[in-house]
Design a protein around this motif. Structure first.
Motif, short mmCIF file in Angstrom:
data_model
loop_
_atom_site.label_atom_id
_atom_site.label_comp_id
_atom_site.label_asym_id
_atom_site.label_seq_id
_atom_site.Cartn_x
_atom_site.Cartn_y
_atom_site.Cartn_z
N GLY A 1 7.01 -15.95 2.07
CA GLY A 1 7.30 -15.75 0.67
C GLY A 1 6.12 -15.31 -0.18
N LYS A 2 5.02 -14.93 0.44
CA LYS A 2 3.82 -14.58 -0.31
C LYS A 2 3.64 -13.08 -0.52
CE LYS A 2 1.23 -18.64 1.27
NZ LYS A 2 0.00 -19.11 1.98
N THR A 3 4.32 -12.26 0.28
CA THR A 3 4.09 -10.82 0.27
C THR A 3 5.41 -10.06 0.25
OG1 THR A 3 2.08 -11.19 1.58
CG2 THR A 3 2.89 -8.93 1.43
N ILE A 4 5.39 -8.93 -0.42
CA ILE A 4 6.54 -8.03 -0.44
C ILE A 4 6.13 -6.71 0.19
CG2 ILE A 4 8.18 -6.76 -1.88
CD1 ILE A 4 7.75 -8.96 -4.01
N ALA A 5 6.86 -6.28 1.18
CA ALA A 5 6.67 -4.94 1.75
C ALA A 5 7.70 -4.02 1.10
CB ALA A 5 6.85 -4.96 3.26
N PHE A 6 7.33 -2.76 0.91
CA PHE A 6 8.24 -1.79 0.33
C PHE A 6 7.78 -0.39 0.73
CE2 PHE A 6 4.79 -2.39 -2.63
CZ PHE A 6 4.54 -1.14 -3.18
N ILE A 7 8.58 0.60 0.44
CA ILE A 7 8.16 1.98 0.70
C ILE A 7 7.95 2.68 -0.64
CG2 ILE A 7 9.26 2.13 2.96
CD1 ILE A 7 11.50 3.79 1.62
N SER A 8 7.04 3.65 -0.64
CA SER A 8 6.70 4.35 -1.87
C SER A 8 6.30 5.78 -1.56
CB SER A 8 5.56 3.63 -2.59
OG SER A 8 5.16 4.35 -3.74
N ARG A 9 6.51 6.65 -2.56
CA ARG A 9 6.10 8.05 -2.44
C ARG A 9 4.78 8.30 -3.16
NH1 ARG A 9 10.70 12.48 -3.11
NH2 ARG A 9 8.99 13.62 -2.12
N ILE B 1 3.51 -11.44 -4.03
CA ILE B 1 4.77 -11.84 -4.66
C ILE B 1 4.64 -11.89 -6.17
CG2 ILE B 1 4.32 -14.31 -4.59
CD1 ILE B 1 7.69 -12.62 -3.78
N ASP B 2 3.42 -12.02 -6.68
CA ASP B 2 3.19 -12.03 -8.13
C ASP B 2 2.71 -10.68 -8.65
OD1 ASP B 2 3.90 -14.75 -8.52
OD2 ASP B 2 1.95 -15.37 -7.74
N GLY B 3 2.72 -9.66 -7.78
CA GLY B 3 2.25 -8.34 -8.19
C GLY B 3 0.80 -8.12 -7.80
N GLY B 4 0.20 -7.10 -8.36
CA GLY B 4 -1.18 -6.77 -8.04
C GLY B 4 -1.30 -5.34 -7.52
N MET B 5 -2.43 -5.05 -6.90
CA MET B 5 -2.66 -3.70 -6.36
C MET B 5 -2.03 -3.59 -4.97
SD MET B 5 -3.89 -0.70 -6.83
CE MET B 5 -4.98 -0.94 -8.26
N PRO B 6 -1.08 -2.67 -4.78
CA PRO B 6 -0.45 -2.52 -3.47
C PRO B 6 -1.44 -2.03 -2.41
CG PRO B 6 0.91 -1.55 -5.18
CD PRO B 6 -0.41 -1.85 -5.80
N LYS B 7 -1.18 -2.42 -1.17
CA LYS B 7 -2.00 -2.00 -0.03
C LYS B 7 -1.15 -1.10 0.87
CE LYS B 7 -4.27 -3.75 4.13
NZ LYS B 7 -4.56 -4.96 4.95
N ARG B 8 -1.69 0.04 1.25
CA ARG B 8 -0.96 0.98 2.09
C ARG B 8 -1.05 0.57 3.55
NH1 ARG B 8 -1.47 7.58 1.53
NH2 ARG B 8 0.19 8.14 3.01
N VAL B 9 0.10 0.62 4.26
CA VAL B 9 0.16 0.21 5.66
C VAL B 9 0.28 1.42 6.59
CG1 VAL B 9 1.44 -1.14 7.38
CG2 VAL B 9 1.20 -2.00 5.03
N THR B 10 1.11 2.40 6.25
CA THR B 10 1.30 3.57 7.11
C THR B 10 0.79 4.84 6.43
OG1 THR B 10 3.55 3.98 6.28
CG2 THR B 10 3.31 2.53 8.19
N PHE B 11 0.40 5.80 7.27
CA PHE B 11 -0.12 7.07 6.78
C PHE B 11 0.46 8.19 7.65
CE2 PHE B 11 -3.10 3.77 5.79
CZ PHE B 11 -3.69 4.11 4.58
N HIS B 12 1.54 8.81 7.20
CA HIS B 12 2.15 9.86 8.00
C HIS B 12 3.00 10.75 7.11
CE1 HIS B 12 4.23 11.84 11.36
NE2 HIS B 12 3.24 11.39 12.11
N SER B 13 3.08 12.03 7.47
CA SER B 13 3.86 12.97 6.67
C SER B 13 5.36 12.76 6.82
CB SER B 13 3.51 14.41 7.07
OG SER B 13 3.75 14.62 8.46
N ALA B 14 5.78 12.19 7.95
CA ALA B 14 7.21 11.87 8.13
C ALA B 14 7.55 10.64 7.29
CB ALA B 14 7.51 11.60 9.60
N ALA C 1 -1.46 -5.22 9.58
CA ALA C 1 -2.84 -4.79 9.33
C ALA C 1 -3.00 -3.28 9.42
CB ALA C 1 -3.79 -5.47 10.32
N GLY C 2 -1.95 -2.57 9.88
CA GLY C 2 -2.02 -1.13 10.01
C GLY C 2 -2.17 -0.71 11.46
N GLY C 3 -2.44 0.57 11.66
CA GLY C 3 -2.56 1.11 13.02
C GLY C 3 -1.39 2.02 13.34
N THR C 4 -1.38 2.53 14.56
CA THR C 4 -0.32 3.45 14.99
C THR C 4 0.96 2.69 15.29
OG1 THR C 4 -1.98 4.93 15.96
CG2 THR C 4 0.31 5.21 16.66
#
Length: 322
Positions: free
Chosen positions: A86-94, A106-119, A154-157
């Motif tokens: 209940g501490k983190t929200i994952a979402f997709i963004s453009r 869960i209280d907001g803040g600066m989002p962290k990017r997990v994936t990096f791909h053109s698809a 944490a990211g990665g392929t």
């Protein structure tokens, strides 16, 4: 006689107290906001997180206070999913160009990017240990369009799981198996019957040959496991209305769980393994799928906020003197 001035001084304060007591809460005084999408519940089922007007919001399910915005960006943020703790929200963004996966507190803040791909990616589920995310993406296009992948928080392929199509995946309670649907018909065609329909499959999370559980002419959508992993709940259309159904986790005869009069859309099962949140006619509802006759309870969310764009675009066509 000396008490009269004191009483006069108290009267304004007493009147103010009565007005405050009689006034309804802000949320109760307004009509619920329509068009809230991709709702998901916090683990305690006390709050609902959803997408609205391209941002991620959170609100109490009891409707006693207004929704609070968690993200704000010119690009679209959508399909939130709350972590098991209940501490983190994952979402997709453009916000990076294409649809990628991000996380935010869960209280907001600066989002962290997990994936990096053109698809583009579509978020499906959190692993029960909170360390991985299940996504749908077309990084390696196939006949069925897109496949399920698993990516570390944490990211990665990302690691590919299916190779012949798959979407709307969900883990078992131990994270060792995934249930999903596979088909080629557009997901927006109502009451489709034919060979391109969506059927339900399961596959081991590390990767293996999938097992087909349904073989019908119509669509089965949004499957998920019950808390004990013995039942798979899903949505199917019968007589023109999409309702919840159930089958044994190893396959078998399906049974109807709900008999709603309006279509169920974009459901998400809570971490308790029985409470589901879903859309009906632009409104949000909750229901206990383990009940003998599940009843839909509306979540009355009020979003009171300015819009980011006026809808008017101003452009300069010519420059210099006329």
């Amino acid at each position: 006689m000396r008490l009269i001035p004191s009483i006069r001084l108290l009267l304004p304060a007493l009147a103010l107290m009565l007005l405050v007591a009689a006034a309804p809460t802000a949320a109760a005084a307004d009509k619920p906001t329509l068009g809230l999408r991709y709702a998901t519940l916090t683990p305690d089922n006390q709050h609902v997180v959803f997408a609205y007007r391209g941002d991620i919001w959170i609100a109490p399910v009891d409707g006693k206070s207004r929704a609070r915005r968690l993200t704000i960006h010119e690009a679209q943020d959508t399909i939130p999913r709350v972590s098991p703790d209940g501490k983190t929200i994952a979402f997709i963004s453009r916000r990076g160009g294409g649809y990628d996966v991000y996380t935010v507190g869960i209280d907001g803040g600066m989002p962290k990017r997990v994936t990096f791909h053109s698809a583009g990616e579509v978020l499906c589920d959190w692993s029960p240990d909170g360390k991985r995310l299940l996504i749908l993406t077309g990084r390696h296009p196939s006949f069925h369009g897109s496949d399920l992948y698993e990516v570390e928080l944490a990211g990665g392929t990302p690691r590919r799981i299916t190779r012949d199509g798959g979407r709307e995946g969900n883990y078992t309670s131990d994270g060792k198996k995934i249930v999903y649907v596979r088909g080629t018909v557009t997901i927006y065609q109502d009451n489709y019957t034919g060979s391109s329909n969506y059927d339900i499959y399961t596959v081991d999370a590390p990767g293996a040959l999938p097992k087909q559980l349904t073989q019908t002419d119509g669509n089965e959508r949004w499957p998920c496991f019950s808390k004990d992993d013995k039942t798979i709940w899903f949505v199917a259309e019968e007589k023109g209305v999409a309702n919840f159904y159930a089958i044994p986790a190893e396959g078998g005869k399906r049974t109807q769980v709900t008999k709603f009069k309006e279509d169920v859309w974009r459901p998400d099962l809570g971490w308790d393994g029985k409470t589901v949140v879903f859309e009906q006619s632009g409104k949000l509802f909750m229901a206990d799928l383990t009940a003998k006759e599940p009843k839909a309870r509306q979540i009355k969310v009020v979003v009171d906020s300015d819009v980011r764009h006026s809808g008017i675009e101003i452009r300069q066509i010519t420059k210099g003197p006329e």
